[in-house]
Design a protein around this motif. Sequence first.
Motif, PDB file in Angstrom:
ATOM      1  N   TYR A  94      41.655  40.334  33.404  1.00  0.00           N
ATOM      2  CA  TYR A  94      41.106  39.270  34.241  1.00  0.00           C
ATOM      3  C   TYR A  94      39.811  39.828  34.843  1.00  0.00           C
ATOM      4  N   TYR A 113      51.999  36.518  34.416  1.00  0.00           N
ATOM      5  CA  TYR A 113      51.694  37.868  33.942  1.00  0.00           C
ATOM      6  C   TYR A 113      53.001  38.606  33.684  1.00  0.00           C
ATOM      7  N   TRP A 170      44.769  41.636  36.945  1.00  0.00           N
ATOM      8  CA  TRP A 170      45.454  40.366  37.178  1.00  0.00           C
ATOM      9  C   TRP A 170      45.999  40.241  38.593  1.00  0.00           C
TER      10      TRP A 170
END
Length: 278
Positions: A94, A113, A170
């Motif tokens: 990300y 995730y 993330w």
Amino acid sequence: MSSIIWLASYPKSGNTWTRTFINNLLLDPDEPVDINVLSDLTPGDARKSWYEKAGGMPYHRLSMGQVISLRPKVHQLIADLQEDKVFVKTHSIYGQLHGVPQITMDCTAGAIYVIRNPLDVVISVSSHFGLPIDGAIKLMGDTNAFLDEAPMLGNIRQYFGSWSGNANSWTHFDREKMHVMRYEDMQDKPEETFGAMVKFLKLDLPEERIAKAIKFSSFDVARKQEEEKGFKEQSDKNEKFFRVGKAGQWKEVLTDAQVDQITDMHQVTMKYFGYLPK
């Protein structure tokens, strides 16, 4: 407006398992969904065909810079596949690559995730990519690591970084729009873990349907399907995609030195997700 729910993970961490569950949950079939059609409902973001459509030319004519710059357009094409939400597999961080976001937030609704103990991930990475354990340890520590093009799968090069870098990236995603699932919890307490994911997705479904999807997406079911008809996402580096599917393998496979090397390399992130060996 259609939008994407990302199914994100470092490679070999349970992404395929999650996609199998979602397919069986949403389709509610009488028999387990064929593992070879998972991408129909839960496509990956690395297909060359997306970039050919977005760029208007054959993939081999696109430079790597063009491929990277086309990523937001590709994501919008995928988002438009369905009228509501579309679940999309990704191993990307990300973050940005050469200034281009790897995850396009304008067409994103949320993310799931999936994370797995790196001490077990390294064994699966070793098998899947045909690397010795020490080579897999090195790959998992490489901040610039990528999956090269996969002609057999029709995939572009995918940048995923190190295990820690991928997971840490993330954690910066909007917490209200992201749900984290640990592979080990998926295995040890599936009803609670998958049930929490269904709740996150705001799906009002009966417990029996969730239980059936858990049963139909089990490791044993997937492995039996692979044995009977193969799995198109299988690597050409080994014989099986669904290899063992058990947490804690590292205790029998890794040397003390290898365990120390991995924990030294990823200590902060392992502690954050509860993976440091006692």
